[in-house]
Each structure stands twice: as structure tokens, then as C-alpha cells.
Design a protein around this motif. Structure first.
Motif, PDB file in Angstrom:
ATOM      1  N   VAL A  45       0.991  -1.067  -0.084  1.00  8.18           N
ATOM      2  CA  VAL A  45      -0.044  -0.064   0.168  1.00  8.18           C
ATOM      3  C   VAL A  45       0.820   1.170   0.024  1.00  8.18           C
ATOM      4  O   VAL A  45       0.527   2.188  -0.692  1.00  8.18           O
ATOM      5  N   ASP A  46       1.689   1.207   0.844  1.00 10.31           N
ATOM      6  CA  ASP A  46       2.774   2.322   1.116  1.00 10.31           C
ATOM      7  C   ASP A  46       3.420   2.797  -0.380  1.00 10.31           C
ATOM      8  O   ASP A  46       3.740   3.976  -0.627  1.00 10.31           O
ATOM      9  N   SER A  47       3.720   1.720  -1.189  1.00  4.71           N
ATOM     10  CA  SER A  47       4.487   2.061  -2.243  1.00  4.71           C
ATOM     11  C   SER A  47       3.500   2.233  -3.426  1.00  4.71           C
ATOM     12  O   SER A  47       4.120   2.446  -4.748  1.00  4.71           O
ATOM     13  N   GLY A  48       2.105   2.474  -3.138  1.00  4.45           N
ATOM     14  CA  GLY A  48       1.196   2.765  -4.316  1.00  4.45           C
ATOM     15  C   GLY A  48       0.803   1.583  -5.109  1.00  4.45           C
ATOM     16  O   GLY A  48       0.267   1.764  -6.221  1.00  4.45           O
ATOM     17  N   LYS A  49       0.817   0.226  -4.769  1.00  2.00           N
ATOM     18  CA  LYS A  49       0.621  -0.964  -5.706  1.00  2.00           C
ATOM     19  C   LYS A  49      -1.000  -1.106  -5.626  1.00  2.00           C
ATOM     20  O   LYS A  49      -1.453  -1.522  -6.377  1.00  2.00           O
ATOM     21  N   GLY A  50      -1.762  -0.535  -4.516  1.00  2.00           N
ATOM     22  CA  GLY A  50      -3.019  -0.582  -4.340  1.00  2.00           C
ATOM     23  C   GLY A  50      -3.327  -0.469  -2.972  1.00  2.00           C
ATOM     24  O   GLY A  50      -2.727   0.069  -2.081  1.00  2.00           O
ATOM     25  N   ILE A  51      -4.694  -0.587  -2.761  1.00  2.00           N
ATOM     26  CA  ILE A  51      -5.547  -0.752  -1.552  1.00  2.00           C
ATOM     27  C   ILE A  51      -5.945  -1.958  -1.266  1.00  2.00           C
ATOM     28  O   ILE A  51      -6.340  -2.742  -1.711  1.00  2.00           O
ATOM     29  N   TYR A  52      -6.523  -2.113   0.285  1.00  2.00           N
ATOM     30  CA  TYR A  52      -6.959  -3.167   0.464  1.00  2.00           C
ATOM     31  C   TYR A  52      -8.289  -2.803   1.319  1.00  2.00           C
ATOM     32  O   TYR A  52      -8.633  -1.729   1.753  1.00  2.00           O
ATOM     33  N   ILE A  53      -9.299  -3.788   1.086  1.00  2.00           N
ATOM     34  CA  ILE A  53     -10.605  -3.911   1.917  1.00  2.00           C
ATOM     35  C   ILE A  53     -10.444  -4.784   2.769  1.00  2.00           C
ATOM     36  O   ILE A  53     -10.161  -5.995   2.733  1.00  2.00           O
ATOM     37  N   ALA A  54     -10.441  -4.288   4.349  1.00  2.27           N
ATOM     38  CA  ALA A  54     -10.040  -4.807   5.567  1.00  2.27           C
ATOM     39  C   ALA A  54     -11.268  -5.016   6.506  1.00  2.27           C
ATOM     40  O   ALA A  54     -12.200  -4.532   6.249  1.00  2.27           O
ATOM     41  N   VAL A  55     -10.988  -6.205   7.199  1.00  5.17           N
ATOM     42  CA  VAL A  55     -11.922  -6.451   8.412  1.00  5.17           C
ATOM     43  C   VAL A  55     -10.946  -6.455   9.655  1.00  5.17           C
ATOM     44  O   VAL A  55      -9.935  -6.806   9.672  1.00  5.17           O
ATOM     45  N   GLY A  56     -11.617  -6.147  10.686  1.00  3.32           N
ATOM     46  CA  GLY A  56     -11.101  -6.565  12.110  1.00  3.32           C
ATOM     47  C   GLY A  56     -10.281  -5.309  12.468  1.00  3.32           C
ATOM     48  O   GLY A  56     -10.143  -4.282  11.747  1.00  3.32           O
ATOM     49  N   LYS A  57      -9.807  -5.363  13.801  1.00  2.00           N
ATOM     50  CA  LYS A  57      -9.045  -4.429  14.486  1.00  2.00           C
ATOM     51  C   LYS A  57      -7.630  -4.149  13.755  1.00  2.00           C
ATOM     52  O   LYS A  57      -6.841  -5.260  13.486  1.00  2.00           O
ATOM     53  N   ASN A  58      -7.146  -3.078  13.784  1.00  2.00           N
ATOM     54  CA  ASN A  58      -5.533  -3.173  13.438  1.00  2.00           C
ATOM     55  C   ASN A  58      -5.155  -3.714  12.169  1.00  2.00           C
ATOM     56  O   ASN A  58      -4.389  -4.415  12.068  1.00  2.00           O
ATOM     57  N   PRO A  59      -5.739  -2.971  10.985  1.00  2.00           N
ATOM     58  CA  PRO A  59      -5.401  -3.746   9.663  1.00  2.00           C
ATOM     59  C   PRO A  59      -4.244  -3.100   9.178  1.00  2.00           C
ATOM     60  O   PRO A  59      -3.762  -3.498   7.869  1.00  2.00           O
ATOM     61  N   ILE A  60      -3.376  -2.149   9.722  1.00  2.00           N
ATOM     62  CA  ILE A  60      -2.074  -1.806   9.439  1.00  2.00           C
ATOM     63  C   ILE A  60      -1.004  -2.151  10.465  1.00  2.00           C
ATOM     64  O   ILE A  60      -1.309  -2.208  11.346  1.00  2.00           O
ATOM     65  N   HIS A  61      -0.022  -2.630   9.575  1.00  2.00           N
ATOM     66  CA  HIS A  61       1.517  -3.139  10.437  1.00  2.00           C
ATOM     67  C   HIS A  61       1.618  -1.805  11.133  1.00  2.00           C
ATOM     68  O   HIS A  61       1.739  -0.545  10.796  1.00  2.00           O
ATOM     69  N   PRO A  62       1.958  -1.986  12.618  1.00  2.00           N
ATOM     70  CA  PRO A  62       2.422  -0.971  13.460  1.00  2.00           C
ATOM     71  C   PRO A  62       3.517  -0.043  13.064  1.00  2.00           C
ATOM     72  O   PRO A  62       3.739   1.196  13.250  1.00  2.00           O
ATOM     73  N   ALA A  63       4.495  -0.559  11.964  1.00  2.00           N
ATOM     74  CA  ALA A  63       5.570   0.245  11.556  1.00  2.00           C
ATOM     75  C   ALA A  63       5.085   1.337  10.358  1.00  2.00           C
ATOM     76  O   ALA A  63       5.779   2.218   9.987  1.00  2.00           O
ATOM     77  N   PHE A  64       3.731   1.292  10.058  1.00  2.00           N
ATOM     78  CA  PHE A  64       3.187   1.949   9.075  1.00  2.00           C
ATOM     79  C   PHE A  64       2.036   2.912   9.299  1.00  2.00           C
ATOM     80  O   PHE A  64       1.500   3.427   8.498  1.00  2.00           O
ATOM     81  N   THR A  65       1.969   2.934  10.614  1.00  2.00           N
ATOM     82  CA  THR A  65       0.734   3.855  11.075  1.00  2.00           C
ATOM     83  C   THR A  65       0.829   5.210  10.942  1.00  2.00           C
ATOM     84  O   THR A  65       0.095   6.073  10.694  1.00  2.00           O
ATOM     85  N   ASP A  66       2.099   5.493  10.557  1.00  2.00           N
ATOM     86  CA  ASP A  66       2.422   7.189  10.258  1.00  2.00           C
ATOM     87  C   ASP A  66       2.251   7.301   8.719  1.00  2.00           C
ATOM     88  O   ASP A  66       2.165   8.561   8.274  1.00  2.00           O
ATOM     89  N   ARG A  67       2.063   6.296   7.964  1.00  2.00           N
ATOM     90  CA  ARG A  67       1.793   6.517   6.314  1.00  2.00           C
ATOM     91  C   ARG A  67       0.733   6.058   5.901  1.00  2.00           C
ATOM     92  O   ARG A  67       0.243   6.619   4.598  1.00  2.00           O
ATOM     93  N   LEU A  68       0.124   5.018   6.569  1.00  2.00           N
ATOM     94  CA  LEU A  68      -0.958   4.517   6.203  1.00  2.00           C
ATOM     95  C   LEU A  68      -2.291   4.947   6.894  1.00  2.00           C
ATOM     96  O   LEU A  68      -2.089   5.419   8.076  1.00  2.00           O
ATOM     97  N   ILE A  69      -3.514   4.842   6.445  1.00  2.00           N
ATOM     98  CA  ILE A  69      -4.791   5.359   7.134  1.00  2.00           C
ATOM     99  C   ILE A  69      -5.874   4.255   6.754  1.00  2.00           C
ATOM    100  O   ILE A  69      -5.881   3.763   5.700  1.00  2.00           O
ATOM    101  N   THR A  70      -6.724   3.819   7.846  1.00  2.00           N
ATOM    102  CA  THR A  70      -7.896   3.178   7.540  1.00  2.00           C
ATOM    103  C   THR A  70      -9.227   4.062   7.798  1.00  2.00           C
ATOM    104  O   THR A  70      -9.419   4.771   8.464  1.00  2.00           O
ATOM    105  N   LEU A  71      -9.904   3.875   6.538  1.00  2.00           N
ATOM    106  CA  LEU A  71     -11.242   4.863   6.506  1.00  2.00           C
ATOM    107  C   LEU A  71     -12.489   3.754   6.472  1.00  2.00           C
ATOM    108  O   LEU A  71     -12.352   2.666   5.748  1.00  2.00           O
ATOM    109  N   PRO A  72     -13.428   3.994   7.130  1.00  2.00           N
ATOM    110  CA  PRO A  72     -14.630   3.123   7.077  1.00  2.00           C
ATOM    111  C   PRO A  72     -15.290   3.076   5.740  1.00  2.00           C
ATOM    112  O   PRO A  72     -15.139   4.065   4.826  1.00  2.00           O
ATOM    113  N   LEU A  73     -15.747   1.964   5.001  1.00  2.00           N
ATOM    114  CA  LEU A  73     -16.347   1.776   3.967  1.00  2.00           C
ATOM    115  C   LEU A  73     -17.841   2.048   4.097  1.00  2.00           C
ATOM    116  O   LEU A  73     -18.449   1.125   4.810  1.00  2.00           O
ATOM    117  N   ASN A  74     -18.568   3.041   3.723  1.00  2.00           N
ATOM    118  CA  ASN A  74     -19.872   3.638   3.899  1.00  2.00           C
ATOM    119  C   ASN A  74     -20.624   2.659   3.031  1.00  2.00           C
ATOM    120  O   ASN A  74     -21.222   3.332   2.223  1.00  2.00           O
TER     121      ASN A  74
END
Length: 330
Positions: free
Chosen positions: A234-263
């Protein structure tokens, strides 16, 4: 033939390595080798094929493994019954937990252990798509997973629903929004994990796009969004994920990635607790009932009645008062 032969055989069969099997059994390797040799001699068949670097099960070994697991399960149940009769609940419950469910499960587990401190709980990370086989093969006793449940030997009950979310770069124009809709993702590349990992979420994701008239570009990947490799994609621009569950981002990337709800009202999946239909362990039945009551209060359903029969009607009074005081945060 002694029980130690069964324990050594199952350990070697599951590890496919004598050294690792000995370490798991907490004994030296020579006794493990001797147990297998004695077992093969008594049975008159070869259970393993061996070469200089690898160990394989023979057809006879695979057949014997299924029955050996059943024998050890019966032994465990007999020991558990003796302990319980001797004064109080005891035994081991082996849990399988799908990615992102650890927070909800740990709250239930910790609260249960305060009531039953003599119970041992073993927790294993197992993707939803592999938990049914693990239950049928008696490698775990209770699963926390996302459907489907594909075996008539299993019973499940819904605990709660999870909302889908989108994992993307903070530098993306979409990251400025508070939530996203499916149509917002029309020009995005969708990173899809192997369907075997979580077939229900995989199918619901693609159906959601199809129902909304969006045909996304998809790229298959073995990495989950919460894995370091997935977050790198995701950080390299290869794409996005549709995720479920808590904490779908690796802790090392929380400053570069974001999780938004799918409305979207259809962007949800159920989370189930799953157990064997023929479960005889009172401790396992106890834990399942406690889990269900911890997430919801309602009158006895068909599955509740089945659990009550499995536990001999002993569980209702024990769990109800505690479950009224406890509500896991979702």
C-alpha cells in the motif's frame, strides 16, 4: 503399545521433523526415534518415509494419524472428567482466532479465566478459511472466524458484525475524507488475498463492487494488510485493501497509512464462534456458552439448548450472572 508411542507419533507426524517433535514433547530425540521404531514394528507397517533431509508420512501413517488423534482426544477427555469430578473445572481449550479478532476474544478469554482459573487456554492464529478443517481434525476446540462454515460436523453462532474498511496511503486524495463509498474506489487497484484465507470476506468484497456497478482492477497477493509486506504494498502505491478486523495496518506504517470506514450497509461480515457438534468436553462447552452470553443476551435458541444438553444442564446458572455484568467492547 503405550500412550507415549501415540504422543511421539502424532508429534512427528505434525512436525515432520524428529528434532522439532522431541522439542515439542520436551524429551530427547532418541526416545522419540525409538517410540516410532517400536510402533512400526508392532504394527508391521512403515509409518514414515525418511531421507537425509526430510520426513514424510506413508499412506499407512496418514491413516493411523487420524485414529491416533482420536485416541489422544479420548484420553484427554477422560483425564479432564476425572479432574472435574475431583473438584472443580479444569482442562484445556484450544482456540483458533482469525486475523483482527484478538481484541474481542482476549476480553472474553480473560474474563472467563477469572471464573475458571484452572482452565488452560491455548490460542493459535488460524485464518478463517482453515479453521473448519482444524476443528474437524481436532487440532482446535473452538474457532473465532468469519463464515462460511462448511462442515455438517460443526455448529456456529454469530457474535457480532464487522464493518469493512479501506486501507490506503495518507498521501492519497481519498485520505482526506471521513469515510468512503464503493464508487470512490473505481479507479483504485484492489489488493486481494488468496480466497482460501477468508472465502466469505473475499466473496463479499467482490460482490459488493459488482452490486454497485464498479469493476475494480485487482491484484492477487499472499500478504494481508496488517502484514509488513501488505503495508509495504500500500505504501508503495501498488493498491488498496478492503479490510476487516481491528488494526489492519502494520504498526511500523501507522504514520504513512490510514484506515477509513467503507460507508455501505452491505459492507459488513459476521463473526462466529464455532465448535464441534459432538463436543463432549464440558470445559469447551462451558467456554462456548460463556462466550455467547458475553456478546449477547437472549432466550435459549436451538444452539443454546444443544449446548445445555451437551453440558448436562450445568452451565446455565454458572454463566448467566457473570455474562450480565460483562460486555466486550466492539
Amino acid at each position: 503399545m503405550e500412550l507415549r508411542h501415540f504422543y511421539s507419533f502424532v508429534a512427528v507426524a505434525e512436525e515432520l521433523n524428529f528434532t522439532k517433535a522431541a522439542k515439542r514433547l520436551q524429551i530427547a530425540q532418541p526416545p522419540v526415534t525409538r517410540h516410532i521404531r517400536d510402533l512400526e514394528a508392532e504394527l508391521g507397517v512403515q509409518l514414515f518415509e525418511r531421507n537425509s533431509s526430510r520426513v514424510f508420512l506413508t499412506d499407512a501413517g496418514r491413516s493411523f494419524l487420524n485414529e491416533a488423534r482420536v485416541v489422544l482426544q479420548h484420553v484427554s477427555q477422560a483425564m479432564e472428567a476425572a479432574r472435574q469430578t475431583g473438584g472443580g473445572w479444569a482442562g484445556t481449550v484450544r482456540l483458533g482466532i482469525a486475523r483482527g479478532l484478538g481484541d474481542a476474544v482476549s476480553r472474553i478469554m480473560n474474563d472467563y479465566l477469572r471464573l475458571a482459573p484452572r482452565v488452560e487456554i491455548d490460542v493459535r492464529d488460524i485464518p478463517s478459511g482453515f479453521q473448519c478443517d482444524a476443528l474437524v481434525d481436532r487440532k482446535i476446540d473452538v474457532g473465532f472466524m468469519r463464515p462460511p462454515i462448511n462442515s455438517a460436523q460443526l455448529v456456529s453462532a454469530a457474535l457480532f458484525q464487522e464493518q469493512f474498511s479501506v486501507v490506503l496511503r495518507k498521501g492519497s486524495p481519498l485520505a482526506k475524507r471521513k469515510s468512503l463509498e464503493v464508487r470512490d474506489l473505481a479507479n483504485q487497484t484492489l489488493l486481494l488475498i488468496d480466497r482460501k484465507m477468508s472465502p466469505g470476506v473475499y466473496d463479499r468484497t467482490l460482490a459488493l463492487f459488482r452490486e454497485r456497478g464498479v469493476e475494480p482492477k485487482t491484484v492477487s497477493t499472499a500478504a494481508l494488510s496488517g502484514d509488513e509486506a501488505g503495508s509495504i504494498l500500500v505504501d508503495s502505491g501498488k493498491g488498496i485493501y478492503i479490510a476487516v478486523g481491528k488494526n489492519p495496518i502494520h504498526p511500523a506504517f501507522t504514520d504513512r497509512l490510514i484506515t477509513l470506514p467503507l460507508n455501505d450497509s452491505a459492507a459488513v461480515t459476521d463473526v462466529h464462534v464455532v465448535w464441534r457438534r459432538d463436543e463432549q468436553s464440558r470445559t469447551t462447552v462451558d467456554f462456548v456458552r460463556f462466550t455467547r452470553n458475553g456478546f449477547q443476551e437472549k432466550k435459549l435458541s436451538k444452539h443454546d439448548e444443544e449446548l445445555d444438553m451437551q453440558s448436562g444442564g450445568l452451565m446455565s446458572s454458572r454463566v448467566t450472572s457473570q455474562s450480565k455484568r460483562y460486555r466486550p467492547k466492539r
